[in-house]
Design a protein around this motif. Structure first.
Motif, PDB file in Angstrom:
ATOM      1  N   MET A   1       0.841  -1.185   0.000  1.00 10.86           N
ATOM      2  CA  MET A   1       0.000   0.000   0.000  1.00 10.86           C
ATOM      3  C   MET A   1       0.879   1.238   0.000  1.00 10.86           C
ATOM      4  N   LYS A   2       0.347   2.313  -0.502  1.00 11.01           N
ATOM      5  CA  LYS A   2       1.101   3.563  -0.551  1.00 11.01           C
ATOM      6  C   LYS A   2       0.240   4.715  -0.063  1.00 11.01           C
ATOM      7  N   TRP A   3       0.888   5.665   0.585  1.00 10.43           N
ATOM      8  CA  TRP A   3       0.266   6.963   0.836  1.00 10.43           C
ATOM      9  C   TRP A   3       0.395   7.714  -0.473  1.00 10.43           C
ATOM     10  N   VAL A   4      -0.632   8.367  -0.904  1.00 11.53           N
ATOM     11  CA  VAL A   4      -0.566   9.090  -2.168  1.00 11.53           C
ATOM     12  C   VAL A   4      -0.975  10.531  -1.932  1.00 11.53           C
ATOM     13  N   ALA A   9       4.053  10.052  -4.326  1.00  8.06           N
ATOM     14  CA  ALA A   9       3.588   8.942  -3.496  1.00  8.06           C
ATOM     15  C   ALA A   9       4.602   8.665  -2.392  1.00  8.06           C
ATOM     16  N   TYR A  10       4.116   8.272  -1.235  1.00 10.09           N
ATOM     17  CA  TYR A  10       4.943   7.906  -0.100  1.00 10.09           C
ATOM     18  C   TYR A  10       4.617   6.478   0.284  1.00 10.09           C
ATOM     19  N   GLU A  11       5.630   5.736   0.675  1.00 10.91           N
ATOM     20  CA  GLU A  11       5.393   4.374   1.148  1.00 10.91           C
ATOM     21  C   GLU A  11       4.633   4.439   2.463  1.00 10.91           C
ATOM     22  N   MET A  12       3.570   3.690   2.563  1.00  8.08           N
ATOM     23  CA  MET A  12       2.721   3.698   3.746  1.00  8.08           C
ATOM     24  C   MET A  12       3.248   2.708   4.772  1.00  8.08           C
ATOM     25  N   PRO A  13       3.255   3.085   6.056  1.00  9.60           N
ATOM     26  CA  PRO A  13       3.605   2.102   7.078  1.00  9.60           C
ATOM     27  C   PRO A  13       2.604   0.946   7.048  1.00  9.60           C
ATOM     28  N   ARG A  14       3.000  -0.184   7.526  1.00  8.53           N
ATOM     29  CA  ARG A  14       2.121  -1.356   7.519  1.00  8.53           C
ATOM     30  C   ARG A  14       0.836  -1.061   8.290  1.00  8.53           C
ATOM     31  N   PRO A  15      -0.318  -1.263   7.664  1.00  7.47           N
ATOM     32  CA  PRO A  15      -1.571  -0.990   8.366  1.00  7.47           C
ATOM     33  C   PRO A  15      -1.900  -2.082   9.377  1.00  7.47           C
ATOM     34  N   GLU A  16      -2.387  -1.651  10.520  1.00  7.59           N
ATOM     35  CA  GLU A  16      -2.874  -2.585  11.531  1.00  7.59           C
ATOM     36  C   GLU A  16      -4.346  -2.886  11.277  1.00  7.59           C
ATOM     37  N   ILE A  17      -5.097  -1.826  10.907  1.00  8.43           N
ATOM     38  CA  ILE A  17      -6.533  -1.941  10.657  1.00  8.43           C
ATOM     39  C   ILE A  17      -6.890  -1.114   9.428  1.00  8.43           C
ATOM     40  N   VAL A  18      -7.689  -1.676   8.532  1.00 11.17           N
ATOM     41  CA  VAL A  18      -8.263  -0.941   7.402  1.00 11.17           C
ATOM     42  C   VAL A  18      -9.759  -1.201   7.429  1.00 11.17           C
ATOM     43  N   LEU A  19     -10.544  -0.147   7.587  1.00  9.23           N
ATOM     44  CA  LEU A  19     -12.000  -0.249   7.559  1.00  9.23           C
ATOM     45  C   LEU A  19     -12.488   0.361   6.252  1.00  9.23           C
ATOM     46  N   GLY A  20     -13.108  -0.447   5.405  1.00  3.91           N
ATOM     47  CA  GLY A  20     -13.578   0.027   4.114  1.00  3.91           C
ATOM     48  C   GLY A  20     -15.058   0.355   4.138  1.00  3.91           C
ATOM     49  N   PHE A  21     -15.419   1.460   3.516  1.00  2.88           N
ATOM     50  CA  PHE A  21     -16.803   1.917   3.373  1.00  2.88           C
ATOM     51  C   PHE A  21     -17.004   2.265   1.904  1.00  2.88           C
ATOM     52  N   HIS A  22     -17.263   1.261   1.076  1.00  2.00           N
ATOM     53  CA  HIS A  22     -17.338   1.414  -0.374  1.00  2.00           C
ATOM     54  C   HIS A  22     -15.994   1.917  -0.868  1.00  2.00           C
ATOM     55  N   ASP A  23     -15.897   3.122  -1.415  1.00  2.80           N
ATOM     56  CA  ASP A  23     -14.620   3.640  -1.916  1.00  2.80           C
ATOM     57  C   ASP A  23     -13.825   4.400  -0.860  1.00  2.80           C
ATOM     58  N   ASP A  43      -7.195  -1.984  -6.649  1.00  2.00           N
ATOM     59  CA  ASP A  43      -5.907  -2.683  -6.657  1.00  2.00           C
ATOM     60  C   ASP A  43      -5.267  -2.759  -5.274  1.00  2.00           C
ATOM     61  N   GLY A  44      -5.980  -2.257  -4.240  1.00  4.63           N
ATOM     62  CA  GLY A  44      -5.473  -2.305  -2.875  1.00  4.63           C
ATOM     63  C   GLY A  44      -4.708  -1.080  -2.431  1.00  4.63           C
ATOM     64  N   SER A  45      -4.488  -0.139  -3.333  1.00  2.00           N
ATOM     65  CA  SER A  45      -3.791   1.085  -2.944  1.00  2.00           C
ATOM     66  C   SER A  45      -4.747   2.022  -2.208  1.00  2.00           C
ATOM     67  N   ILE A  46      -4.171   2.883  -1.401  1.00  6.03           N
ATOM     68  CA  ILE A  46      -4.947   3.803  -0.582  1.00  6.03           C
ATOM     69  C   ILE A  46      -4.432   5.211  -0.785  1.00  6.03           C
TER      70      ILE A  46
END
Length: 62
Positions: A1-4, A9-23, A43-46
């Protein structure tokens, strides 16, 4: 995953929790107390744009 951001773009630290609400999503990285709001792509990017101190404020920011 990346911070954008708009310019790069910046490399994102490893996520502990991802809560998805549609997009939209909320992300809490490992070793970070902040929650981030953003877009979750197929594609899993954030694309994160705002940090909040706690989950309550992040949910209100959605």
């Amino acid at each position: 995953m990346k911070w954008v951001s708009v310019d790069e773009a910046y490399e994102m630290p490893r996520p502990e929790i991802v809560l998805g609400f549609h997009d939209l999503c909320l992300v809490k990285p490992v070793d970070d107390d902040d929650w981030y709001t953003g877009c979750l792509y197929g594609d899993g990017s954030i694309d994160c744009w705002t940090a909040y101190d706690d989950l309550y404020e992040a949910l209100r920011g959605l």
